[in-house]
Design a protein around this motif. Structure first.
Motif, PDB file in Angstrom:
ATOM      1  N   ASP A 339       0.826  -1.211   0.000  1.00  0.00           N
ATOM      2  CA  ASP A 339       0.000   0.000   0.000  1.00  0.00           C
ATOM      3  C   ASP A 339       0.857   1.256   0.000  1.00  0.00           C
ATOM      4  O   ASP A 339       0.448   2.293   0.522  1.00  0.00           O
ATOM      5  CB  ASP A 339      -0.938   0.000   1.214  1.00  0.00           C
ATOM      6  N   LYS A 344       3.321   4.949 -10.504  1.00  0.00           N
ATOM      7  CA  LYS A 344       2.516   4.994 -11.718  1.00  0.00           C
ATOM      8  C   LYS A 344       3.214   5.756 -12.838  1.00  0.00           C
ATOM      9  O   LYS A 344       3.293   5.303 -13.976  1.00  0.00           O
ATOM     10  CB  LYS A 344       1.166   5.638 -11.408  1.00  0.00           C
ATOM     11  N   SER A 374       0.732  -0.494 -10.981  1.00  0.00           N
ATOM     12  CA  SER A 374       0.677   0.497  -9.917  1.00  0.00           C
ATOM     13  C   SER A 374      -0.596   1.320 -10.100  1.00  0.00           C
ATOM     14  O   SER A 374      -0.685   2.131 -11.022  1.00  0.00           O
ATOM     15  CB  SER A 374       1.906   1.412  -9.974  1.00  0.00           C
ATOM     16  N   PRO A 375      -1.617   1.089  -9.260  1.00  0.00           N
ATOM     17  CA  PRO A 375      -2.891   1.807  -9.404  1.00  0.00           C
ATOM     18  C   PRO A 375      -2.726   3.315  -9.238  1.00  0.00           C
ATOM     19  O   PRO A 375      -1.729   3.802  -8.695  1.00  0.00           O
ATOM     20  CB  PRO A 375      -3.751   1.215  -8.277  1.00  0.00           C
ATOM     21  N   GLU A 376      -3.744   4.029  -9.695  1.00  0.00           N
ATOM     22  CA  GLU A 376      -3.725   5.496  -9.619  1.00  0.00           C
ATOM     23  C   GLU A 376      -3.623   5.980  -8.175  1.00  0.00           C
ATOM     24  O   GLU A 376      -2.987   7.001  -7.900  1.00  0.00           O
ATOM     25  CB  GLU A 376      -4.999   6.064 -10.266  1.00  0.00           C
ATOM     26  N   ASP A 377      -4.256   5.260  -7.260  1.00  0.00           N
ATOM     27  CA  ASP A 377      -4.273   5.716  -5.871  1.00  0.00           C
ATOM     28  C   ASP A 377      -3.107   5.173  -5.051  1.00  0.00           C
ATOM     29  O   ASP A 377      -3.130   5.226  -3.814  1.00  0.00           O
ATOM     30  CB  ASP A 377      -5.599   5.325  -5.210  1.00  0.00           C
ATOM     31  N   GLY A 378      -2.080   4.641  -5.732  1.00  0.00           N
ATOM     32  CA  GLY A 378      -0.885   4.190  -5.028  1.00  0.00           C
ATOM     33  C   GLY A 378      -0.820   2.686  -4.881  1.00  0.00           C
ATOM     34  O   GLY A 378      -1.745   1.956  -5.218  1.00  0.00           O
TER      35      GLY A 378
END
Length: 394
Positions: A339, A344, A374-378
């Motif tokens: 997390d 990104k 790697s998602p946009e929100d980290g």
């Protein structure tokens, strides 16, 4: 040649061109032979060959087919030289009617099996502005001349087949290079594991023993020094003990004996616990039931987890990590998610980092694949997929 025959010939060229474009590259040789065989009735010949000549004017490879009851041209190995090939490499077309001895030497006739031919034609083929080789047709009977239209069509067929062969040849070169690179990568990793094993043994058998002795001596010193320096002596003793523990952990990490003794899952759990001792992380695991796996697979999966967790510690700024491994539908999947801050914007650049390259190479050596997202929100995810996992069972 009437309109109907021309139309059939045109359909033939369209069909063979489409097949060569649509077929898997590995099947191009079969399509080339099929194209030669299919064209023989159009040309009214009993034998056709495609001959490739190197830049050094020596024979390198060819395909030959023959009508039922006839024998294909005998293929000779790379390095064959002859006056016949010299004429082709000079761009000279050979269009002959009559005894084959007028064109070939007796040695060539015997070498490639030309006896009995009553008419022969060889058309040079150019690819990328150089003589690539030639396409040859032979008749053993019913010869009534070589028409200019037929000669032109034979030349066109040769150019189509030669261009496809070059594509196949280039693909084969890449395949061989990939095999060489894979072999080199495997060799380097094997050497790396050997070095790790030797270093682990040296740490365990030499330095760990010396640290243990140093710990005993530090404890003895603590017992005899005056009270004013006892705190420092105690700290020294504690620090030496901690170094000894760290060295033992490093030794196990370099060569995970647990992997051989207790299996993959136990080794993965041990490595995960070791990382949480290095950095405060909330650890979540989901380990499915995994049967005993071959040593190479187990070791590479362990190294992939090790490299992924090292990346979490060094770069992610994560507070939690999730690790899962399971087998479904004959496919093993290993996932490591954190997390952290993710990457990104720099993921494409990161794919070239040593750690991620190592992970990808290990997955590919096992016939699998590695994906990094790697998602946009980290956060960051490493996903390893190994198909046909049953082949890796012990």
């Amino acid at each position: 040649m009437d309109t109907e025959k021309i139309s059939k010939a045109e359909r033939f060229f369209a069909d063979i061109s489409n097949r060569l474009l649509e077929e898997e590259t590995s099947n191009i040789p079969a399509v080339i032979c099929s194209g030669l065989s299919s064209y023989m009735p159009f040309a009214k010949v009993q034998r056709m060959s495609l001959v490739r000549i190197t830049k050094d004017n020596v024979h390198e490879g060819a395909y030959s087919v023959a009508a039922p009851g006839y024998t294909p041209t005998k293929m000779v190995g790379k390095g064959f030289k002859s006056p016949y090939l010299d004429r082709i490499s000079a761009g000279e077309a050979i269009i002959h009617t009559g005894p084959i001895e007028e064109v070939f030497t007796q040695e060539e006739i015997e070498l490639v099996g030309m006896a009995g031919i009553v008419a022969h034609v060889v058309i040079p083929i150019k690819v990328r502005d150089r003589i690539w080789g030639g396409i040859a047709c032979s008749r053993y009977k019913d010869h009534n001349g070589w028409s200019p239209v037929l000669i032109e069509r034979i030349k066109t067929l040769g150019q189509v087949l030669a261009a496809s062969y070059e594509r196949y040849h280039f693909w084969m070169s890449l395949q061989n290079q990939n095999k060489e690179l894979e072999s080199l990568s495997r060799h380097l990793m094997e050497n790396q594991e050997t070095e790790r094993r030797l270093l682990s043994r040296e740490l365990h058998d030499n330095f760990s023993q010396r640290l243990a002795l140093l710990t005993i001596k530090a404890n003895n010193v603590f017992g005899i020094v005056r009270e004013s320096v006892k705190p420092e002596a105690k700290d020294l003793h504690i620090n030496i003990q901690q170094i000894a523990k760290d060295m033992q952990a490093l030794s196990r990490s370099l060569h995970p004996a647990m992997l051989e003794d207790l299996g993959l899952i136990a080794a993965l759990k041990s490595e995960a616990r070791r990382i949480t001792g290095v950095k405060a992380l909330e650890l979540h695991t989901m380990f499915g039931e995994i049967p005993p796996l071959k040593k190479e697979l187990s070791l590479n999966l362990y190294r992939i987890l090790q490299e992924s967790l090292n990346n979490v510690i060094k770069h992610s700024q994560a507070s939690a990590v999730f690790i899962s491994i399971e087998i479904t539908d004959n496919r093993l999947t290993l996932q490591i998610l954190d997390d952290g801050i993710g990457c990104k914007d720099n993921l494409e650049k990161s794919k070239g980092s040593i750690g991620l390259v190592s992970i990808r190479e290990r997955a590919q050596l096992l016939g699998g694949d590695a994906e990094f997202t790697s998602p946009e929100d980290g956060g960051f995810e490493v996903s390893i997929t190994i198909p046909a996992i049953k082949e890796h069972y012990e």
